[in-house]
Design a protein around this motif. Structure first.
Motif, mmCIF file in Angstrom:
data_model
loop_
_atom_site.group_PDB
_atom_site.id
_atom_site.type_symbol
_atom_site.label_atom_id
_atom_site.label_comp_id
_atom_site.label_asym_id
_atom_site.label_seq_id
_atom_site.Cartn_x
_atom_site.Cartn_y
_atom_site.Cartn_z
ATOM 1 N N THR A 284 8.713 -30.902 -13.120
ATOM 2 C CA THR A 284 9.066 -32.286 -13.440
ATOM 3 C C THR A 284 9.718 -32.962 -12.230
ATOM 4 O O THR A 284 10.631 -32.396 -11.625
ATOM 5 C CB THR A 284 10.028 -32.337 -14.632
ATOM 6 O OG1 THR A 284 9.367 -31.821 -15.784
ATOM 7 C CG2 THR A 284 10.465 -33.769 -14.917
ATOM 8 N N LEU A 285 9.235 -34.139 -11.911
ATOM 9 C CA LEU A 285 9.814 -34.936 -10.840
ATOM 10 C C LEU A 285 10.185 -36.304 -11.404
ATOM 11 O O LEU A 285 9.333 -37.020 -11.909
ATOM 12 C CB LEU A 285 8.810 -35.107 -9.693
ATOM 13 C CG LEU A 285 9.286 -35.946 -8.504
ATOM 14 C CD1 LEU A 285 10.443 -35.258 -7.796
ATOM 15 C CD2 LEU A 285 8.140 -36.199 -7.537
ATOM 16 N N MET A 286 11.478 -36.641 -11.332
ATOM 17 C CA MET A 286 11.942 -37.945 -11.808
ATOM 18 C C MET A 286 12.203 -38.866 -10.619
ATOM 19 O O MET A 286 12.646 -38.422 -9.557
ATOM 20 C CB MET A 286 13.236 -37.797 -12.614
ATOM 21 C CG MET A 286 13.058 -37.297 -14.021
ATOM 22 S SD MET A 286 14.641 -37.358 -14.909
ATOM 23 C CE MET A 286 14.086 -36.881 -16.562
ATOM 24 N N SER A 287 11.968 -40.145 -10.826
ATOM 25 C CA SER A 287 12.305 -41.129 -9.809
ATOM 26 C C SER A 287 13.824 -41.245 -9.690
ATOM 27 O O SER A 287 14.574 -40.871 -10.602
ATOM 28 C CB SER A 287 11.725 -42.490 -10.177
ATOM 29 O OG SER A 287 12.377 -43.009 -11.334
ATOM 30 N N ASP A 316 4.732 -22.973 -2.734
ATOM 31 C CA ASP A 316 5.473 -21.907 -2.063
ATOM 32 C C ASP A 316 6.955 -22.266 -2.128
ATOM 33 O O ASP A 316 7.430 -23.132 -1.399
ATOM 34 C CB ASP A 316 5.000 -21.782 -0.611
ATOM 35 C CG ASP A 316 5.687 -20.629 0.124
ATOM 36 O OD1 ASP A 316 6.671 -20.087 -0.407
ATOM 37 O OD2 ASP A 316 5.234 -20.299 1.237
ATOM 38 N N ILE A 317 7.685 -21.600 -3.011
ATOM 39 C CA ILE A 317 9.096 -21.933 -3.196
ATOM 40 C C ILE A 317 9.981 -21.359 -2.094
ATOM 41 O O ILE A 317 11.163 -21.693 -2.014
ATOM 42 C CB ILE A 317 9.613 -21.446 -4.568
ATOM 43 C CG1 ILE A 317 9.630 -19.916 -4.624
ATOM 44 C CG2 ILE A 317 8.806 -22.048 -5.701
ATOM 45 C CD1 ILE A 317 10.362 -19.352 -5.826
ATOM 46 N N PHE A 318 9.412 -20.495 -1.244
ATOM 47 C CA PHE A 318 10.215 -19.797 -0.240
ATOM 48 C C PHE A 318 10.244 -20.498 1.115
ATOM 49 O O PHE A 318 11.178 -20.318 1.879
ATOM 50 C CB PHE A 318 9.703 -18.365 -0.062
ATOM 51 C CG PHE A 318 9.761 -17.549 -1.321
ATOM 52 C CD1 PHE A 318 10.956 -17.006 -1.754
ATOM 53 C CD2 PHE A 318 8.616 -17.344 -2.094
ATOM 54 C CE1 PHE A 318 11.014 -16.262 -2.920
ATOM 55 C CE2 PHE A 318 8.670 -16.599 -3.251
ATOM 56 C CZ PHE A 318 9.878 -16.066 -3.678
ATOM 57 N N ASN A 319 9.202 -21.245 1.433
ATOM 58 C CA ASN A 319 9.085 -21.848 2.755
ATOM 59 C C ASN A 319 9.042 -23.368 2.667
ATOM 60 O O ASN A 319 8.130 -24.009 3.163
ATOM 61 C CB ASN A 319 7.832 -21.324 3.466
ATOM 62 C CG ASN A 319 7.935 -19.833 3.755
ATOM 63 O OD1 ASN A 319 8.941 -19.367 4.266
ATOM 64 N ND2 ASN A 319 6.903 -19.089 3.391
ATOM 65 N N ALA A 320 10.013 -23.925 1.983
ATOM 66 C CA ALA A 320 10.059 -25.379 1.846
ATOM 67 C C ALA A 320 11.495 -25.806 1.617
ATOM 68 O O ALA A 320 12.268 -25.117 0.947
ATOM 69 C CB ALA A 320 9.195 -25.829 0.672
ATOM 70 N N GLU A 321 11.843 -26.927 2.193
ATOM 71 C CA GLU A 321 13.163 -27.498 1.970
ATOM 72 C C GLU A 321 13.127 -28.361 0.713
ATOM 73 O O GLU A 321 12.327 -29.284 0.610
ATOM 74 C CB GLU A 321 13.586 -28.353 3.163
ATOM 75 C CG GLU A 321 13.868 -27.554 4.429
ATOM 76 C CD GLU A 321 14.399 -28.430 5.540
ATOM 77 O OE1 GLU A 321 14.728 -29.609 5.250
ATOM 78 O OE2 GLU A 321 14.471 -27.950 6.680
ATOM 79 N N SER A 322 13.977 -28.031 -0.233
ATOM 80 C CA SER A 322 14.036 -28.831 -1.456
ATOM 81 C C SER A 322 14.780 -30.131 -1.195
ATOM 82 O O SER A 322 15.740 -30.169 -0.421
ATOM 83 C CB SER A 322 14.745 -28.053 -2.574
ATOM 84 O OG SER A 322 13.991 -26.928 -2.938
ATOM 85 N N THR A 323 14.331 -31.182 -1.837
ATOM 86 C CA THR A 323 15.013 -32.465 -1.741
ATOM 87 C C THR A 323 16.288 -32.434 -2.587
ATOM 88 O O THR A 323 16.273 -31.970 -3.727
ATOM 89 C CB THR A 323 14.088 -33.596 -2.242
ATOM 90 O OG1 THR A 323 12.897 -33.594 -1.456
ATOM 91 C CG2 THR A 323 14.771 -34.944 -2.139
ATOM 92 N N ILE A 324 17.385 -32.877 -2.010
ATOM 93 C CA ILE A 324 18.633 -32.988 -2.772
ATOM 94 C C ILE A 324 18.584 -34.296 -3.556
ATOM 95 O O ILE A 324 18.612 -35.385 -2.975
ATOM 96 C CB ILE A 324 19.859 -32.959 -1.849
ATOM 97 C CG1 ILE A 324 19.870 -31.676 -1.004
ATOM 98 C CG2 ILE A 324 21.132 -33.084 -2.676
ATOM 99 C CD1 ILE A 324 19.925 -30.405 -1.802
ATOM 100 N N LEU A 325 18.476 -34.199 -4.860
ATOM 101 C CA LEU A 325 18.362 -35.383 -5.699
ATOM 102 C C LEU A 325 19.724 -36.067 -5.813
ATOM 103 O O LEU A 325 20.731 -35.430 -6.152
ATOM 104 C CB LEU A 325 17.829 -34.991 -7.074
ATOM 105 C CG LEU A 325 16.455 -34.281 -7.050
ATOM 106 C CD1 LEU A 325 16.056 -33.851 -8.459
ATOM 107 C CD2 LEU A 325 15.394 -35.175 -6.451
ATOM 108 N N GLN A 326 19.741 -37.353 -5.526
ATOM 109 C CA GLN A 326 20.994 -38.090 -5.451
ATOM 110 C C GLN A 326 21.427 -38.615 -6.824
ATOM 111 O O GLN A 326 20.608 -39.056 -7.622
ATOM 112 C CB GLN A 326 20.847 -39.261 -4.476
ATOM 113 C CG GLN A 326 20.545 -38.836 -3.045
ATOM 114 C CD GLN A 326 21.630 -37.941 -2.454
ATOM 115 O OE1 GLN A 326 22.820 -38.247 -2.572
ATOM 116 N NE2 GLN A 326 21.229 -36.834 -1.844
ATOM 117 N N LEU A 327 22.729 -38.565 -7.047
ATOM 118 C CA LEU A 327 23.336 -39.094 -8.264
ATOM 119 C C LEU A 327 24.110 -40.371 -7.936
ATOM 120 O O LEU A 327 24.432 -40.620 -6.772
ATOM 121 C CB LEU A 327 24.275 -38.053 -8.868
ATOM 122 C CG LEU A 327 23.593 -36.839 -9.496
ATOM 123 C CD1 LEU A 327 24.607 -35.729 -9.721
ATOM 124 C CD2 LEU A 327 22.911 -37.228 -10.790
#
Length: 468
Positions: A284-287, A316-327
């Motif tokens: 799931t990806l939320m705006s 590939d969950i191991f070789n990617a930078e996850s986006t820090i979702l802003q609050l």
């Protein structure tokens, strides 16, 4: 080990679809089969073997360990998640996963040949090779039909209610819930074109001749399993046995299997049934705008909450930078002591088992629904795609063990903070919510009783048949 089911000359091969919820469900099944003394092999891509072993949440038998097979595939991309360009919210960046699954026929065929003629740990040859494969892996396991000692069984990761609803769509039967036309989930408005193509391809290679396993239980979906059988031809009913084998995870209420985790430590300090758990799964990806509305709704509800706020998985969950979702600015400081936000992978089963959790705001992936209701936790439903809209209807309109955050007819609209606040208050702080929780607790008891001890009847029935 159940001595009635022990068969040293029977080997099981488990072939999951390489997506987290599918991988985990079939690993859970693997642990149950292994715990009964059978030799179990689990085969998926190199990448997804590593992923499922990292994230598994149930104990793996050490006496008869599962053997993992890392299948080689051509290199595939792992693009960042982005909102789908279609009206369906299924993430287009997962397309490489579907393509990878279609490259596995050759390595699976080689493994089938090896296991069908192998010498078992007791020194005997394989009398029967039992293949349990995801229903989206028909193409990959098709060569099982050429082996005289092999039997294949498909495993359906979704709800029977969803399967029945799509059958209604194809056969012209009325939809089993009374809704406005625009609110009825259909294949076209639940799935994007890529996965519909995959469905079509897999249907062409549906060589299953022995039976189907459903990740459900009759306490929840017995009515719809019976209705699904009614839609089958007499010949098919004779040829294909059906088993409802869920839940596949430990159902005990103690935290015997829960490793220490900051979320569980925080829950230990909260009153019983006071916390709403908020999580939307791995796809799931939320705006940013929607995340802001959710944050405001949680804050204004004045209810305790535990929010797992993560970016959608990449292939590939191991070789990617996850986006820090802003609050929203200052949000976490303002809710300190009432709410907790975690951006890490969280132990969902342990969270739902925890006595402080009294509700679950969910995308209604079937695995999440099963876990929640098995633990007697009612849901606030917010479906996104795939089988989720049907699962939400089952929960709110049929079982009546949840409240609706968003109806499927509003799927293209922003869900406002006021709607979110209202659904949370309904579930957590109203007489209606109390009645819903009571029904959820009653259903949870019925589900748990169906599998307590060694009385996992339909799973035992399947194993007895497969090893006959």
């Amino acid at each position: 080990m159940d001595s009635r089911l022990a068969a040293e000359d029977v080997v099981f091969l488990i072939v999951p679809f390489p997506l987290q919820s599918h991988l985990n469900q079939l690993l859970r099944l693997s642990t149950l089969i292994s715990s009964r003394g059978f030799s179990v092999h689990y085969a998926t891509t190199v990448l997804h073997c590593r992923q499922v072993e990292l994230r598994h949440d149930t104990p793996i038998n050490t006496t008869c360990p599962i053997i993992f097979h890392q299948l080689l595939t051509p290199p595939f991309l792992s693009p960042p998640p982005e909102p789908s360009i279609s009206s369906v919210k299924f993430l287009d960046h997962l397309k490489p996963t579907f393509e990878a699954s279609q490259t596995l026929r050759e390595p699976v065929a080689a493994l089938l040949r090896e296991l069908s003629s192998t010498t078992t740990r007791t020194g005997t040859g394989t009398r029967r090779l039992v293949i349990v494969h995801d229903s989206l892996m028909n193409y990959a396991v098709q060569d099982a039909a050429s082996l005289p000692n092999a039997e294949s069984y498909s495993f359906n990761c979704g709800s029977v209610f969803c399967t029945f609803c799509f059958t209604c769509q194809f056969t012209g039967r009325p939809f089993p819930v009374e809704l406005e036309p625009e609110s009825i989930p259909t294949l076209d408005n639940c799935f994007n074109i890529e996965i519909l193509k995959l469905f079509g391809n897999e249907d062409e290679f549906d060589l299953n001749r022995h039976g189907k396993l459903f990740n459900t239980c009759r306490a929840m979906e017995g009515t719809y399993l019976d209705l699904l059988v009614e839609t089958m031809s007499a010949e098919k009913v004779q040829k294909e046995k059906l088993w409802a084998i869920a839940p596949l995870f430990p159902v005990i209420t103690e935290n015997d299997y829960d490793k220490p985790h900051p979320t569980l430590e925080w829950l230990d300090k909260q009153p019983p049934n006071s916390v709403i758990y908020v999580s939307f799964g791995s796809t799931t990806l939320m705006s940013r705008e929607q995340i802001n509305e959710l944050a405001i709704g949680l804050e204004e509800s004045k209810q305790r909450f535990l929010w797992v706020l993560r970016d959608a998985d990449r292939v590939d969950i191991f070789n990617a930078e996850s986006t820090i979702l802003q609050l929203p600015e200052g949000f976490e400081e303002r809710v300190k002591g009432v709410g907790k936000v975690t951006r890490d992978w969280a132990p969902q089963l342990g969270i739902l088992r925890h006595p402080s959790v009294g509700g679950f705001m969910s995308h209604c992936g079937w695995n999440s629904c099963l876990e929640s209701l098995t633990m007697g936790v009612p849901l606030a439903t917010w479906p996104m795609h795939s089988d989720q809209p049907h699962n939400a209807l089952l929960i709110t309109h049929i079982l009546k063990v949840g409240v609706q955050v968003m109806g499927w007819g509003e799927r293209d609209q922003l869900v406002t903070s006021s709607a979110i606040k209202k659904s949370i208050e309904n579930l957590m702080a109203s007489s209606e919510g109390h009645e819903i929780r009571t029904r959820a607790e009653e259903l949870g008891r019925a589900i748990r009783q169906s599998v307590e001890g060694d009385h996992h009847g339909e799973l035992n029935s399947f194993l007895a048949y497969a090893t006959r």
